[in-house]
Design a protein around this motif. Structure first.
Motif, PDB file in Angstrom:
ATOM      1  N   THR A  54       4.372  -0.935   3.350  1.00  0.00           N
ATOM      2  CA  THR A  54       3.811   0.405   3.168  1.00  0.00           C
ATOM      3  C   THR A  54       4.846   1.489   3.457  1.00  0.00           C
ATOM      4  OG1 THR A  54       1.889   1.778   3.724  1.00  0.00           O
ATOM      5  CG2 THR A  54       2.953   0.600   5.539  1.00  0.00           C
TER       6      THR A  54
ATOM      7  N   ARG B 261       0.853  -1.188   0.000  1.00  0.00           N
ATOM      8  CA  ARG B 261       0.000   0.000   0.000  1.00  0.00           C
ATOM      9  C   ARG B 261       0.888   1.237   0.000  1.00  0.00           C
ATOM     10  NH1 ARG B 261      -5.050   2.206   1.800  1.00  0.00           N
ATOM     11  NH2 ARG B 261      -4.844   4.434   1.343  1.00  0.00           N
TER      12      ARG B 261
ATOM     13  N   SER C 288       1.205   6.305   3.913  1.00  0.00           N
ATOM     14  CA  SER C 288       0.067   5.404   3.706  1.00  0.00           C
ATOM     15  C   SER C 288      -0.384   4.785   5.017  1.00  0.00           C
ATOM     16  CB  SER C 288       0.439   4.310   2.698  1.00  0.00           C
ATOM     17  OG  SER C 288       0.577   4.851   1.399  1.00  0.00           O
TER      18      SER C 288
END
Length: 906
Positions: A143, A121, A147
């Motif tokens: 991530t 992500r 995020s």
């Protein structure tokens, strides 16, 4: 008792151990030391050089524990955080092998393990994929800090109640600035969210960090310990340090490719640099050329491709045979590369288009491609994949390729101009030989005599591993304001409980209750200010219950404005209406352009079709004359530690009178080639002959000279870097304002300060006399609030504190509008000495931008006599001063016609 490779592998599941031994053999030192600590639930900081297997040292033990769990609640188990989106994608790809390999090994052994799910992500993740991750959270979540903030400030936070391990990669790139403070608060928010009986295990990774104890304290944060009588105290969490005791083998050399020490003014230094790079690229299979800004990346990429193309045409026509064998071989290499591009099968072409987002591969037939943060994601990924496959001879890059990305096929790193810090030099050179046991090969290519000196000192420090000390920012009130709003956006908080949460962050360990309350008052709109939109309430503060609650717009404000990276006002560039995004351009560069003009981006030339309020539309324009874009705010200042190394090396050269001896020292200790060493010695001998002194770590040179406009100029020369010189410049301006009644024009750089003194007859060579640390700080405080630096930092801090957020997350806010809003806000803030963003801006400027503690030490050393001040009156500048003048000419295209650096522009 010390663990052996066999010991640590026996502690793993049989399938994990079997896969590792079959695929990789024996564990490396960081793996042997880290795996038992992580398995026993210890927070762990791993320091090991690039290519030593430290990422697997963090991951494999976590994966082993995950496979051991037969039953667990659905949700994210392992969170991996890195500062770069590209590094996240790289990690996801590299995890495929162990995840699939262990499952396959378990099937062969008759003890089947189930496949583990992985999700990435970042800001580039599609909306559809984000929704899938929320509905069915992956067990391993990769991530970025930004995020993670969005996830913890939304309904998706429920998926993170099950986290058992958090890995922070390249921790040194985060903990030294506000982005690291931002991440540290997120880690405490994540810990507060947990449903588990014990806190998650924290694992930090880095190749270049010092001091390890301070980084460990940052990683661990603090926990609240309650005594029997109910009192509380904050105790640092224990973090075990794995210092693998390994030094990456370095194959370094420093070169000054320009034929003369000081080339004629009409001659450019770039042809010689380009020739040198072509020879290095030709001699190696795969090369990364690092530069310090995106404009040089674009220019250098274009020139390398043009030069090889010209020689390739000559090679094919057989009309001209170059005496440069390397260039002919480079042409042949390009020919083979073009053939390979032309011979791609349909699947290869489909992959190229997929990686490139549907844009034709602009790198086809090029010897070099560009990589920097203003190129599109698709272009960067395409370049990274080509580099990994070895299908492109060279990539010219900024810091965008500096961290962590696995580039095992890269044989050589060239650095054009010093990167300004030892740790950055090690990170960049470490991209070559990114394999266990392999040496990293680096070539430092200097552009000026002053740069040659710095590059030699850099190589000297790199070989000794003398990286800079990290300084973790403390009590950043802008990040605090933002995260208070973010916390309240998802649930109501008691003020005392939220204060306790923030105090667990290492950066806020000494935050006073009064400072915290002032931030809450600001975001709750409780400052007695005139009505102004930017100071409206972001949250509601119920003073009776002492609780904080969300307002209708709180969640949107927290999500749109979250993060610590300052907005630089970039224009996105798209290929026509509805076409793909190809990169970004600096706002001021766009304002200087007209429709129909062409610019260079990546390896392609583009023509401007339209300039809209929030984007630029462009079309391909091959063969057109193109402007090379510029991007502001990319100067990398020399660190004080590297400055001390430069000063020590200068003193060594000056004190050793035998040229043969010092030449050998430069070659042996600083990796300088013989010709460059002789030029560097000549540079110092000329300086000593002309000025009578060489600025070094124990000598300051103050000299006057007549500039080309006929005005009096003053140079204050030390090697200590831009931060100290910016602070010293403000002191000098304060002193001269008192003497002359006017604000003198100054410029500061890595090697000193230049002052322009029109209508002054006697040079003020005594400008530093009587200047103590206390007086200097007083002068700076008097000047600071009116400077452009203060205005810039206030604007950035107000943005981070959510006082001036974007109206629409999908659209850019022009910098000129941000400046106007910040200017209005600053006029109000000046009326309140305790206004948090005003206080934070002073703190950031004094502690981080100007490094007042170092300035005090410097001035105290002058007072005590540890640093001598040598004064000289001359007609023309000495060689060291001439180098400083040349740097400013290159930056400003004029000679000491200095812009007022303390204008009120925000």
């Amino acid at each position: 008792m010390r663990n052996t490779p066999n010991d640590v592998l026996q502690q793993m599941l049989p399938a994990v151990s079997a896969w590792f031994q079959t695929t990789l053999g024996e564990p490396t030192a960081p793996q042997i030391q880290a795996w038992p600590l992580i398995a026993s639930g210890e927070n762990t900081l791993i320091c090991a050089p690039t290519g030593s297997g430290k990422t697997l040292a963090a991951f494999l033990s976590c994966l082993n524990l995950l496979w051991k769990q037969t039953e667990r609640a659905p949700g994210v188990q392992i969170v991996y955080i890195s500062p770069l989106k590209s590094l996240n994608n790289d990690i996801a790809r590299n995890l495929e092998a162990p995840l699939a390999g262990v499952v396959a090994a378990s099937a062969r052994l008759g003890t089947p393990l189930r496949a583990l799910s992985v999700g990435v992500r970042t800001g580039d993740t599609t909306q559809a994929e984000r929704q899938r991750q929320i509905k069915k959270p992956p067990e391993i979540f990769i991530t970025t800090p930004e995020s993670l903030h969005l996830l913890l400030t939304s309904g998706a936070r429920k998926n993170f109640k099950t986290v058992t391990h958090v890995i922070v990669d390249e921790i040194h790139a985060l903990c030294g600035d506000k982005r690291g403070v931002f991440l540290a608060i997120l880690l405490e928010r994540l810990a507060e969210l947990s449903d588990l009986d014990r806190e998650f295990v924290r694992i930090g990774l880095s190749a270049t960090q010092r001091p390890l104890e301070e980084v460990a304290r940052y990683l661990g944060g603090l926990r609240v310990e309650r005594s029997e009588n109910g009192t509380e105290r904050f105790v640092p969490r224990d973090v075990k340090i794995v210092d693998a005791g390994m030094k990456k083998r370095l194959d370094l050399s420093v070169h000054y490719p320009i034929p003369e020490l000081f080339p004629a003014k009409s001659e450019s230094v770039w042809p010689a640099i380009e020739e040198r790079l072509l020879r290095e690229i030709d001699a190696h299979k795969s090369t990364i050329v690092f530069t310090n800004n995106r404009r040089v990346v674009e220019r250098l990429t274009r020139r390398l491709n043009e030069l090889v193309e010209e020689r390739f045409e000559q090679y094919l026509r057989q009309k001209t045979i170059s005496s440069n064998i390397g260039a002919i071989e480079a042409s042949a290499k390009l020919y083979e590369y073009e053939k390979s591009c032309n011979n791609m099968d349909d699947s290869d072409r489909a992959e190229s288009r997929r990686v490139g987002g549907g844009i034709e591969d602009d790198g086809a037939g090029k010897i070099a491609r560009a990589h920097h943060g203003s190129l599109s994601l698709e272009e960067r990924r395409g370049v990274e994949e080509a580099l990994k496959r070895g299908s492109i001879p060279a990539v010219v890059a900024t810091a965008s390729l500096e961290l962590g990305i696995d580039m095992g096929s890269v044989e050589l790193v060239c650095q054009v101009e010093s990167p300004g810090s030892v740790s950055r030099g090690l990170q960049r050179v470490g991209r070559a030989g990114h394999i266990v046991g392999m040496a990293s090969k680096g070539r430092l290519i200097a552009k000026t005599p002053a740069d040659l000196l710095e590059s030699a000192a850099l190589a000297w420090a790199m070989r000794r591993g003398e990286v800079e000390r990290l300084r973790i920012p403390v009590n950043c009130l802008d990040i605090l304001a933002q995260q208070v709003v973010a916390c309240v956006a998802v649930e109501s908080w008691n003020v005392t409980d939220l204060y306790r949460l923030i105090r667990r962050v290492y950066s806020y360990r000494d935050l006073t209750a009064e400072a915290f309350e002032s931030v809450v008052r600001m975001v709750a709109g409780r400052y007695p200010t005139p009505p102004i939109h930017d100071l409206r309430a972001r949250i509601h503060w119920d003073r009776l219950e002492n609780t904080l609650h969300a307002l209708p717009g709180t969640a949107r404000t927290a999500l749109v404005g979250g993060g610590a990276i300052a907005d630089t006002g970039q224009f996105p560039v798209y290929v026509g209406e509805g076409g793909p995004r190809i990169g970004e351009l600096d706002e001021e560069f766009v304002y200087e352009r007209r429709v129909g003009e062409s610019f260079l981006l990546g390896t392609a030339t583009w023509r401007i079709e339209a300039i809209e309020p929030h984007r630029v539309l462009a079309a391909r324009a091959e063969g057109s004359a193109a402007n090379v874009p510029f991007w502001h705010g990319e100067r990398a200042m020399r660190t004080i530690e590297l400055g001390e190394a430069v000063g020590a090396l200068s003193r060594t050269i000056q004190n050793e009178k035998d040229d043969d001896t010092i030449t050998q020292i430069l070659m042996d200790e600083c990796a300088v080639d013989r010709r460059s060493a002789e030029l560097l010695i000549s540079y110092h001998r000329r300086q000593e002959l002309r000025a009578g002194a060489v600025p070094n770590d124990q000598t300051v040179l103050i000299e006057s000279f007549i500039d080309p406009t006929g005005e009096l100029g003053l140079a204050i020369l030390t090697p200590f870097g831009g931060k100290l010189h910016q602070a010293l410049k403000m002191c000098v301006q304060g002193v001269m304002r008192k003497r002359l009644g006017v604000l003198v024009s100054c410029l500061h750089g890595a090697d000193g300060i230049l002052v322009r003194l029109p209508n002054v007859d006697e040079p003020p060579l005594d400008v530093l006399e009587g200047l103590t640390g206390e007086i200097a700080e007083s002068l700076i405080r008097g000047e600071l609030a009116e400077t452009a630096l203060f205005g810039l930092r206030f604007r950035q801090n107000a943005f981070r504190a959510l006082l001036t957020p974007r109206a629409d997350p999908g659209k850019r806010t022009p910098l000129w509008l941000q400046r106007l809003r910040a200017k209005d806000l600053l006029q109000i803030a000046r009326k309140f000495a305790d206004f948090p963003i005003f206080v934070e801006t002073y703190r950031e400027c004094l502690e981080q931008d100007l490094d007042i503690p170092r300035l005090r030490l410097f001035l105290d050393a002058i007072t005590s006599g540890a640093i001598k001040v040598f004064r000289r009156i001359g007609e023309v500048p000495s060689p060291f001063t001439a180098s400083l003048v040349f740097q400013f000419q290159a930056q400003h295209k004029r000679i000491i016609r200095i812009e007022n650096p303390v204008g009120r522009r925000l």
